[in-house]
Design a protein around this motif. Structure first.
Motif, short mmCIF file in Angstrom:
data_model
loop_
_atom_site.label_atom_id
_atom_site.label_comp_id
_atom_site.label_asym_id
_atom_site.label_seq_id
_atom_site.Cartn_x
_atom_site.Cartn_y
_atom_site.Cartn_z
N PRO A 138 3.61 121.85 40.00
CA PRO A 138 4.54 122.99 40.08
C PRO A 138 5.18 123.32 38.74
O PRO A 138 5.43 124.47 38.42
N ALA A 139 5.47 122.33 37.91
CA ALA A 139 6.10 122.58 36.62
C ALA A 139 5.17 123.37 35.70
O ALA A 139 5.58 124.33 35.04
N TRP A 140 3.89 122.95 35.66
CA TRP A 140 2.94 123.69 34.82
C TRP A 140 2.74 125.10 35.34
O TRP A 140 2.59 126.06 34.56
N LEU A 141 2.71 125.27 36.64
CA LEU A 141 2.53 126.60 37.21
C LEU A 141 3.72 127.50 36.87
O LEU A 141 3.55 128.67 36.49
N ALA A 142 4.92 126.93 36.97
CA ALA A 142 6.11 127.72 36.63
C ALA A 142 6.11 128.11 35.15
O ALA A 142 6.46 129.23 34.78
N LEU A 143 5.69 127.16 34.28
CA LEU A 143 5.62 127.46 32.85
C LEU A 143 4.60 128.55 32.56
O LEU A 143 4.84 129.46 31.77
N PHE A 144 3.45 128.47 33.24
CA PHE A 144 2.41 129.49 33.04
C PHE A 144 2.90 130.87 33.46
O PHE A 144 2.69 131.86 32.77
#
Length: 365
Positions: A67-73
């Motif tokens: 979820p963190a990488w998705l939010a950053l993307f």
């Protein structure tokens, strides 16, 4: 056979003797006591003993990273899209482009007409009867039609000094009159006296009755009138225009200075309104700059119905600078599409018509 143990304190793995089952043994690393299982007992798996190296409680699991990488993307993508959309505004803020002063003046002029504000109209234009418009849009300055002119005002000022000594301007006829009327009168009398003497000789030839003399007499008579029309009786000598005086200036004006002087001669009223003083009274020796520009706009006529399409309006603007004088940009004319261009006065008088010369026996057709 040895017993494999894991210290519950420091999580170090070590081996204990097989006969130590059911006893407490010390961890060789930290000394903590550990309980061993008896032989044959089944050890119940505990979470802490699933691996020799237990991850720290603060370390995020792989499932928490997604979820963190998705939010950053999503955040980076959103910022990229917003930057592309807002780039013109950002660029204008980062590198501001000053507004076109010509379009600013033209828009101010048109807005004063639509708002019916004559005070502002007089500040930015010299038009006595501006068009009545209800609204406007698409104000466009065409730089390709700009006509800058630069030069020195000294030759023009020197010409004006010479003209003022010999002539005075008559506004009623738009021409100059000699200050000393005796000079042109004497020249005219001399020319008439010479013509009279030539006509006496012509009369003798006509009286002879000879065809050759008659033909020569006709040519002499035409020549006499030509001399009078182009000499002492020529309008440019008796009551010349400003353009004629500029064309016949001695010494002649340089090209740029001559163009400026002839522009004034063709648009005297425009120049007087622009300068708020007569152009020939300017006393300056320095450089001048004359800028001329054109602007178009779509306007709705005040008297037109709401369903009528807008029409194109052509504006001409001018700015003149000379030493301490700067007129600023002013609208000097406004013409609707389809209206004829204003016709300026000719820069020089048309030459007199050539008289038709015929033989004594020839008649007009």
């Amino acid at each position: 056979m040895s017993i494999r143990l894991t210290c519950s304190a420091c999580h170090a793995a070590f081996l204990a003797a097989d006969d130590a089952g059911g006893q407490r043994v010390a961890c060789p690393k930290c000394g903590a006591k550990q309980m061993t299982l008896k032989r044959g007992a089944v050890k119940r798996p505990e979470p802490a003993e699933a691996s020799v190296f237990v991850p720290s409680a603060d370390a995020p699991s792989r499932r928490r990273f997604r979820p963190a990488w998705l939010a950053l993307f999503l955040l980076v993508s959103g910022l990229a899209v917003a930057t592309v959309v807002a780039w013109p505004t950002i660029q204008a803020w980062w590198h501001p482009v000053p507004p076109d002063p010509i379009e600013v003046v033209a828009s101010t002029f048109l807005r004063s007409l639509s708002d019916e504000n004559p005070e502002v109209t007089r500040q930015v234009s010299i038009i006595d009867e501006p068009p009545a418009i209800r609204s406007f849009r698409n104000v466009r300055h065409d730089p390709t039609r700009d006509r800058p002119l630069k030069g020195s005002f000294r030759p023009i000022a020197q010409l004006h000094d010479r003209l003022n000594k010999s002539f005075e301007y008559n506004a009623e006829i738009g021409r100059y009159q000699p200050r000393d009327l005796l000079g042109p009168a004497a020249e005219t009398l001399d020319a008439l006296h010479t013509a009279k003497a030539e006509q006496a000789e012509t009369a003798k030839k006509i009286a002879s009755g000879s065809p050759d003399d008659l033909f020569a007499a006709a040519e002499a008579m035409a020549s006499t009138f030509d001399k009078l029309a182009e000499g002492a009786l020529a309008p440019k000598k008796l009551i010349p225009t400003y353009q004629q005086l500029v064309e016949d200036a001695k010494p002649p004006l340089p090209p740029s200075e001559k163009e400026l002087a002839l522009d004034f001669g063709s648009n005297r009223e425009t120049w007087d309104h622009l300068l708020k003083r007569p152009f020939p009274t300017l006393k300056a020796d320095g450089p001048y700059i004359l800028d001329r520009a054109e602007v178009t706009a779509m306007v709705a006529d005040r008297l037109a119905s709401s369903g009528d399409p807008p029409t194109r309006l052509y504006l001409k603007l001018m700015r003149f600078r000379l030493e301490g004088i700067d007129t600023g940009w002013k609208v000097i004319s406004a013409r609707r599409e389809g209206d004829p261009e204003p016709v300026a006065e000719p820069t020089e008088a048309a030459p007199p018509a050539e008289p038709v010369r015929r033989s004594p026996g020839e008649s007009a057709q």
